[in-house]
Design a protein around this motif. Structure first.
Motif, short mmCIF file in Angstrom:
data_model
loop_
_atom_site.label_atom_id
_atom_site.label_comp_id
_atom_site.label_asym_id
_atom_site.label_seq_id
_atom_site.Cartn_x
_atom_site.Cartn_y
_atom_site.Cartn_z
N ARG A 1 1.05 -1.22 0.09
CA ARG A 1 0.11 -0.14 0.07
C ARG A 1 0.80 1.13 0.05
N VAL A 2 0.39 2.26 -0.26
CA VAL A 2 0.90 3.67 -0.56
C VAL A 2 0.23 4.64 0.27
N ALA A 3 0.73 5.28 1.05
CA ALA A 3 0.06 6.54 1.91
C ALA A 3 0.58 7.91 1.32
N TYR A 4 -0.30 8.57 1.14
CA TYR A 4 0.03 10.19 0.64
C TYR A 4 -0.28 11.05 1.88
N PHE A 5 0.82 11.86 2.47
CA PHE A 5 0.63 12.75 3.42
C PHE A 5 0.58 14.26 2.85
N GLU B 1 -4.63 10.11 1.59
CA GLU B 1 -5.04 9.08 0.83
C GLU B 1 -4.26 7.84 1.01
N ILE B 2 -4.82 6.58 0.83
CA ILE B 2 -4.07 5.30 1.17
C ILE B 2 -4.52 4.19 0.43
N GLY B 3 -3.88 3.55 -0.26
CA GLY B 3 -4.54 2.49 -1.07
C GLY B 3 -3.33 1.73 -1.71
N PRO B 4 -3.52 0.55 -2.50
CA PRO B 4 -2.83 -0.18 -3.24
C PRO B 4 -1.97 0.66 -4.33
N PRO B 5 -0.97 0.29 -4.77
CA PRO B 5 0.12 1.34 -5.52
C PRO B 5 -0.62 1.77 -7.02
N GLU B 6 -1.30 0.68 -7.28
CA GLU B 6 -2.07 0.98 -8.63
C GLU B 6 -3.08 1.95 -8.66
N GLN B 7 -3.97 1.74 -7.44
CA GLN B 7 -4.99 2.65 -7.15
C GLN B 7 -4.26 4.19 -7.04
N LEU B 8 -3.47 4.32 -6.04
CA LEU B 8 -3.01 5.59 -5.63
C LEU B 8 -2.34 6.00 -6.69
N PHE B 9 -1.50 5.43 -7.58
CA PHE B 9 -0.83 6.09 -8.83
C PHE B 9 -1.71 6.39 -10.06
N ASN B 10 -2.62 5.33 -10.09
CA ASN B 10 -3.28 5.61 -11.60
C ASN B 10 -4.77 6.36 -11.21
N GLN C 1 -7.65 9.61 -5.84
CA GLN C 1 -9.04 10.01 -5.42
C GLN C 1 -9.27 11.53 -5.03
N SER C 2 -7.95 12.18 -4.36
CA SER C 2 -7.79 13.37 -3.94
C SER C 2 -7.15 14.23 -4.98
N GLU C 3 -7.63 15.43 -4.81
CA GLU C 3 -7.15 16.72 -5.60
C GLU C 3 -5.50 16.69 -5.24
N HIS C 4 -5.39 16.67 -3.92
CA HIS C 4 -3.77 17.26 -3.33
C HIS C 4 -3.10 16.07 -3.97
N ARG D 1 -3.47 14.21 -6.76
CA ARG D 1 -3.10 14.33 -8.03
C ARG D 1 -2.17 15.45 -8.20
N ALA D 2 -2.42 16.46 -7.70
CA ALA D 2 -1.34 17.65 -7.67
C ALA D 2 0.25 17.30 -7.65
N PHE D 3 0.21 16.46 -6.24
CA PHE D 3 1.56 15.95 -6.03
C PHE D 3 2.21 14.95 -6.95
N LEU D 4 1.26 14.17 -7.38
CA LEU D 4 1.74 13.16 -8.50
C LEU D 4 2.24 13.69 -9.68
N SER D 5 1.44 14.77 -10.20
CA SER D 5 1.91 15.41 -11.48
C SER D 5 3.34 16.19 -11.47
N LYS D 6 3.74 16.53 -10.04
CA LYS D 6 4.73 17.33 -9.82
C LYS D 6 5.90 16.28 -9.91
N VAL D 7 5.73 15.24 -9.05
CA VAL D 7 7.02 14.42 -8.95
C VAL D 7 7.12 13.51 -10.18
N ARG D 8 6.34 13.33 -10.96
CA ARG D 8 6.53 12.60 -12.36
C ARG D 8 7.25 13.12 -13.19
#
Ligand code: ATP
Ligand code: MG
Lengths: 240, 226
Positions: free
Chosen positions: A205-209, A216-225, A228-231, A233-240
């Motif tokens: 599982r991956v948790a986003y703080f 948000e917390i969930g299996p990696p596929e869910q969290l990365f793909n 659910q949360s706006e924040h 999404r914003a974080f992931l778009s920055k680190v990719r």
């Protein structure tokens, strides 16, 4: 294995963790991601009692970590920790770094502690560095030494606080490989990390703080793909 | 310049001078030991100030400031004539011991404080995280690293204590310099006596430096010695 309910942590007026609820099962690998200052390191320090908490509870197996009667020195033997800064003990050889705590904390004899320490060092690929002092090791080797030092106490849970983020890029791989190996062996792990590849491949599982809240917390596929949360999404778009 | 050197009386007194140098070493060694113990306490008090200042912390700071910023001779006189004025008379040996310990403690406190502060907090956390107690952490992890950091200043302080003990002469303590003064005044071979005594001091200091280097080399092999 770990059960955190309604955890609040403050540094004076600064409210760093704002009501965390989280359980980690035996054998699970949890990655924790999030931007700087969101309280990830603080969470790990609260789990092994290096920081006090102001509200809520943390239980490891059946021990209440922050109960005044809890023997933290004993509890910490179960909780290995690897830090961002490679803090091997500079005045001790690699072997002594690893053998010291088993000897003085667990009471192993010198020869037993040394023998096991050299096994641990072999395990993380430092079998040829037993008598080297830390200043003669690379950052990646020092970080693997820190892992071996934690493993020598035979912990049932390992906490990793950005174990690779102070390393030169070419040294990151060897440390991540060591962590992958531990995960395969069934070690329970909480890994604060900036390595999204590692989080995706290795974690259950991956948790986003975000600003002291577990957004948000969930299996990696869910969290990365499908975050659910706006924040998130914003974080992931920055680190990719 | 028609001074005639007469070394004979000095040579004859050599055994006495060497015995007196044992007094020098003794008072210096004792004051270093006291200085280390008190200096550690002062450093710990001062490090724990963190904003709120209690009388104990003021005491520590005052001690350190006075010891480091006034002449050693005044510090000796304080324990001699100063306390004497209050009707509290110490023996010459005690005056020198108290004065030198006071001075060493002040200097060493600052060296210790610097040493402790140079050890990153993460060393402490790492040690605690593998289950070491606070005491074990200090004994096995922190102190050995601090010792390495303060090794040179500590050696210097030992040398200073030996040399400063010669001020003991001024409060009536018969150490090496005091004895030389005494014999010299009876024979008028002043230059000869003090030349020999200077050589003895020189040899003592060299011995201390050598011992420190050898011990340091053994203790700190990990970082290539001192
Ligand atoms: N000992 C402390 N005293 C006061 N404030 C602290 C202390 N430790 C951390 N903080 C503050 O708590 C907040 C969370 O810090 P923390 O180190 O847990 O963040 P993090 O998510 O690990 O960030 P990073 O990715 O930079 O490591 C930050 O604002 C930090 O400044
Ligand atoms: Mg952090």
């Amino acid at each position: 294995m770990i059960d955190i309910t309604n955890l609040h942590k403050r540094f004076g007026p600064l409210h760093v963790l704002k009501g965390i609820n989280l359980t980690v099962d035996k054998g699970e690998v949890l990655s924790v991601i999030g931007s700087s200052g969101s309280g990830k390191s603080t969470l790990l320090y609260c789990i092994n009692g290096l920081e006090s908490i102001q509200d809520g509870s943390i239980r490891v197996d059946d021990t209440e970590v922050h109960h005044p009667k809890t023997d933290l020195n004993r509890l910490r033997q179960k909780l290995g920790m690897v830090f961002q800064q490679w803090n091997s003990f500079p005045h001790l050889t690699a072997l002594e770094n690893v053998a010291l705590a088993p000897r003085i904390v667990k009471g192993q004899s010198k020869s037993e502690a040394s023998e096991r320490a050299s096994e641990q060092l072999n395990h993380v690929g430092l079998g040829d560095k037993l008598d080297s002092y830390p200043h003669a090791l690379s950052g990646g080797q020092q970080q693997r030494l820190a892992i071996a030092r934690a493993l020598a106490m035979e912990p049932s849970l390992m906490l990793f606080d950005e174990a690779t983020s102070a390393l030169d890029p070419e040294l990151v791989g060897e440390v991540l490989d060591t962590m992958r190996m531990l995960a395969r062996e069934g070690m329970t792990m909480i890994c604060v990390t900036h390595e999204m590849g590692f989080a995706r491949d290795v974690s259950d599982r991956v948790a986003y703080f975000h600003q002291g809240i577990m957004e948000e917390i969930g299996p990696p596929e869910q969290l990365f793909n499908t975050p659910q949360s706006e924040h998130t999404r914003a974080f992931l778009s920055k680190v990719r | 310049m028609d001074y005639n050197f007469h070394w004979q009386p000095v040579i004859g007194r050599l055994p006495d001078l060497l015995l007196a140098s044992l007094d020098t070493l003794q008072v210096a060694a004792l004051s270093i030991v006291l200085g280390i113990v008190i200096g550690l306490l002062l450093a710990i008090l001062r490090m724990n100030a963190r904003g709120r200042w209690t009388p104990l912390q003021w005491f520590a700071v005052a001690w350190i400031e006075i010891a480091r910023n006034t002449p050693v001779l005044f510090q000796l006189f304080f324990f001699g004539f100063g306390l004497g004025a209050w009707g509290w008379h110490l023996s010459p040996f005690m005056i020198v011991l108290a004065g030198l310990s006071f001075n060493c403690a002040g200097y060493l406190a600052e060296n210790f404080r610097g040493g402790f502060q140079s050890i990153p907090d993460t060393q402490y956390r790492a040690a605690r995280s593998v289950g070491m107690s606070a005491g074990q952490t200090y004994y096995h992890i922190i102190i050995p690293q601090v010792l390495r950091k303060v090794w040179h200043p500590l050696t210097n302080q030992i040398v200073w204590a030996v040399l400063m003990s010669s001020l003991g002469m001024l409060v009536g303590y018969q150490e090496l310099t005091g004895s030389a003064q005494y014999f010299a005044s009876r024979t008028y071979r002043i230059f000869e006596y003090f030349a020999v005594v200077a050589l003895i001091y020189y040899a003592l200091v060299k011995l201390i430096l050598m011992a420190s280097r050898m011990l340091g080399w053994r203790l700190f092999r990990s970082e290539g010695g001192v």
